[in-house]
Scaffold this active site. Structure first.
Site, PDB file in Angstrom:
ATOM      1  N   ASN A  66       1.162  -1.233   0.061  1.00 34.07           N
ATOM      2  CA  ASN A  66       0.130   0.041  -0.243  1.00 34.07           C
ATOM      3  C   ASN A  66       0.727   1.605  -0.202  1.00 34.07           C
ATOM      4  O   ASN A  66       1.918   1.742   1.441  1.00 34.07           O
ATOM      5  CB  ASN A  66      -1.166  -0.018   1.164  1.00 34.07           C
ATOM      6  CG  ASN A  66      -2.442   0.701   0.801  1.00 34.07           C
ATOM      7  OD1 ASN A  66      -1.692   2.004   0.622  1.00 34.07           O
ATOM      8  ND2 ASN A  66      -2.786   0.949   2.670  1.00 34.07           N
TER       9      ASN A  66
ATOM     10  N   ARG B  50     -11.577  15.475   7.441  1.00 36.50           N
ATOM     11  CA  ARG B  50     -12.127  15.458   6.435  1.00 36.50           C
ATOM     12  C   ARG B  50     -13.804  16.183   6.660  1.00 36.50           C
ATOM     13  O   ARG B  50     -14.408  15.755   7.702  1.00 36.50           O
ATOM     14  CB  ARG B  50     -12.677  14.739   5.296  1.00 36.50           C
ATOM     15  CG  ARG B  50     -10.965  15.051   4.422  1.00 36.50           C
ATOM     16  CD  ARG B  50     -11.583  12.793   3.551  1.00 36.50           C
ATOM     17  NE  ARG B  50      -9.953  11.926   3.795  1.00 36.50           N
ATOM     18  CZ  ARG B  50      -9.987  10.825   3.462  1.00 36.50           C
ATOM     19  NH1 ARG B  50     -11.563  10.620   3.438  1.00 36.50           N
ATOM     20  NH2 ARG B  50      -8.813  10.026   4.045  1.00 36.50           N
TER      21      ARG B  50
ATOM     22  N   GLU C 155      -8.363  -5.705   4.868  1.00 35.85           N
ATOM     23  CA  GLU C 155      -8.288  -5.061   2.991  1.00 35.85           C
ATOM     24  C   GLU C 155      -7.271  -6.074   2.930  1.00 35.85           C
ATOM     25  O   GLU C 155      -7.166  -6.666   1.724  1.00 35.85           O
ATOM     26  CB  GLU C 155      -8.686  -3.518   2.949  1.00 35.85           C
ATOM     27  CG  GLU C 155      -9.381  -2.420   3.673  1.00 35.85           C
ATOM     28  CD  GLU C 155      -8.982  -1.735   4.010  1.00 35.85           C
ATOM     29  OE1 GLU C 155      -8.625  -1.144   4.988  1.00 35.85           O
ATOM     30  OE2 GLU C 155      -9.189  -0.604   3.214  1.00 35.85           O
TER      31      GLU C 155
ATOM     32  N   HIS D 273     -13.079   2.948   0.285  1.00 33.74           N
ATOM     33  CA  HIS D 273     -12.754   1.778   1.430  1.00 33.74           C
ATOM     34  C   HIS D 273     -13.690   0.334   1.014  1.00 33.74           C
ATOM     35  O   HIS D 273     -14.305  -0.436   1.602  1.00 33.74           O
ATOM     36  CB  HIS D 273     -13.244   2.462   2.265  1.00 33.74           C
ATOM     37  CG  HIS D 273     -13.530   3.730   3.331  1.00 33.74           C
ATOM     38  ND1 HIS D 273     -13.777   4.352   3.677  1.00 33.74           N
ATOM     39  CD2 HIS D 273     -11.920   3.757   3.515  1.00 33.74           C
ATOM     40  CE1 HIS D 273     -13.536   5.124   4.209  1.00 33.74           C
ATOM     41  NE2 HIS D 273     -11.235   5.064   4.049  1.00 33.74           N
TER      42      HIS D 273
ATOM     43  N   ARG E  56      -2.473  -1.819  -3.203  1.00 34.55           N
ATOM     44  CA  ARG E  56      -3.880  -1.578  -3.268  1.00 34.55           C
ATOM     45  C   ARG E  56      -3.593   0.069  -4.235  1.00 34.55           C
ATOM     46  O   ARG E  56      -2.045   0.803  -4.382  1.00 34.55           O
ATOM     47  CB  ARG E  56      -3.871  -0.663  -1.779  1.00 34.55           C
ATOM     48  CG  ARG E  56      -4.570   0.275  -1.839  1.00 34.55           C
ATOM     49  CD  ARG E  56      -4.947   0.897   0.030  1.00 34.55           C
ATOM     50  NE  ARG E  56      -6.354   1.482   0.144  1.00 34.55           N
ATOM     51  CZ  ARG E  56      -6.549   2.597   0.984  1.00 34.55           C
ATOM     52  NH1 ARG E  56      -5.004   3.218   0.962  1.00 34.55           N
ATOM     53  NH2 ARG E  56      -7.491   3.475   0.266  1.00 34.55           N
TER      54      ARG E  56
END
Ligand code: AMP
Length: 395
Positions: free
Chosen positions: A7, A238, A382, A180, A91
């Site tokens: 990742n 965010r 993940e 996600h 990823r």
């Protein structure tokens, strides 16, 4: 099989070497400060090893080399040679409309990932650096790209289209994509294994970044993030959903460029901004609120309220609700936050068992015995999804 999961961010790179069938993690770690100086943190759980070393990493290539060196290291490593690694899974954040599934990386796939850069300018260039470094250093290993957006490609147009002039969709592909996705897909699979098929599920992936997904029979019907990961519920820093006019107001009245406003909305907003800068971390916010900090309390209340609103909206979109899931950092560990979110949802058949809810990080059902809706805490994985996709495509 042994799959290396990568990742890559712009100045960091996370890795895991794992067995895609058992989910066993042989080693995992993090390269930080790539392009600055370079630091590797490496863990081999079965050997109870944790090493931190300063290694120069001018580019992602040196970071990958450092990872491979430590994986084969006689003391700290977990394999005797790089030959034991069967394939590499990457990823990739934005797959645009091109990728509804993971993809074996070849020149055409790389071209398509590059074409998605305008849609994912913050993430895709970094993901590409990780892929290109691995191709250079491990030229004969199969490499697979696993996209955050792919799982959401089953959304119907009424969920993914924005009500803007249609030329922006037709020409520029501006639409809801959602993120996600690899986590939401893992949860959808786990729910199927735990509760069966054909169910109406809402998954709350609540972490530093947060998104919800409305899932019908394992497939995504709607999700709270959009073209970018900025929208939906408020997050660590965010903003989440907001009237666009706010951006115009800040631009005009504070003499800021659009890029500067986007930085404010991405990095200085969310629960961090709302709490007056107390923290983006929910543990800090809970501690401050417990000490009487009203802004920290408001940030927690706002977060719980917005997640609750999305649950109501998605229950309406799905025409009912069978299973509600909490996952990721806050979802798996936030005892108070789960309770705040579920409070008042009894009318939907959501009834939390406060005793069962007192858990952190384990897979467990936390609804009351007479709750119509099953409430689960399911730790996300993940990396396992990426490893399984990679193994399947590499074969
Ligand atoms: P993630 O992005 O999924 O790694 O989640 C990170 C977030 O999880 C952190 O910012 C924390 O706010 C939150 N978190 C971790 N542990 C706890 C906890 N025990 N209680 C509440 N929030 C937590």
């Amino acid at each position: 099989m042994k799959i290396l999961v990568i990742n890559a961010g712009s100045s960091s790179l996370k890795y895991q070497l794992m067995d895609p069938d058992s989910g066993d993690v042989f080693a995992k770690g993090l390269c930080e400060r790539i392009g600055i100086d370079g630091r590797l943190t490496h863990k081999a759980p079965a050997k109870d090893i944790k090493v931190v070393s300063e290694i120069p990493m001018p580019t992602h290539a040196e970071a990958i080399t450092a990872v491979l060196d430590i994986l084969v290291d006689p003391v700290n490593g977990v394999v005797s040679s790089v030959d034991e690694i069967d394939a590499v899974g990457h990823r990739v954040v934005h797959g645009g409309m091109k990728f509804a599934e993971s993809c074996l990386i070849d020149e055409a796939c790389l071209e398509a990932v590059r074409a998605c850069i305008p849609l994912g300018p913050l993430h895709n260039p970094a993901n590409l650096l990780g892929i290109e470094a691995c191709q250079k250093i491990l030229p004969n290993k199969p490499q697979v790209a696993v996209f955050d957006t792919a799982y959401h490609m089953t959304m119907p147009p009424k969920a993914y289209r924005y009500a803007i002039p249609d030329e922006y969709y037709e020409k520029d592909s501006l639409r809801r994509y959602g993120f996600h996705g690899t986590s939401h897909r893992y949860i959808a699979k786990r729910v199927e294994a735990l509760e069966g098929k054909g169910l109406k599920v809402i998954n709350c992936h609540l972490g530093n970044g947060s998104s919800l997904a409305a899932i019908l029979d394992g497939k995504c019907q709607d999700t709270s993030m959009g073209l970018s990961p900025l929208c939906g519920v408020p997050m660590g820093t965010r903003v989440g959903d907001i009237d666009t006019t706010v951006a115009q107001y800040i631009c005009k009245n504070y003499n800021k460029s659009m890029d500067e406003v986007m930085t404010i909305l991405n990095k200085k907003s969310g629960v961090f901004g709302l709490s007056g800068g107390v923290s983006s971390d929910f543990r800090d916010l809970e501690a401050a609120a417990a000490q009487g900090n009203e802004k920290a309390q408001l940030a927690l209340d706002k977060f719980a309220y917005e997640v609750k609103k999305y649950i109501g909206a998605y229950a309406a979109a799905l025409g009912g609700l069978d299973v509600l899931v909490f996952t990721a950092g806050v979802g798996e560990n936030g005892v108070l936050m789960r309770s705040m979110i579920c409070e008042g949802l009894e009318f939907l058949g959501v009834k939390l068992d406060q005793e069962k809810n007192k858990l952190r990080g384990d897979e467990r059902i936390i609804s009351a015995a007479d709750s119509k809706v099953k409430i689960w805490v399911i730790p996300t994985n993940e990396e396992l999804m990426i490893a399984q996709d990679t193994a399947a495509l590499a074969k």
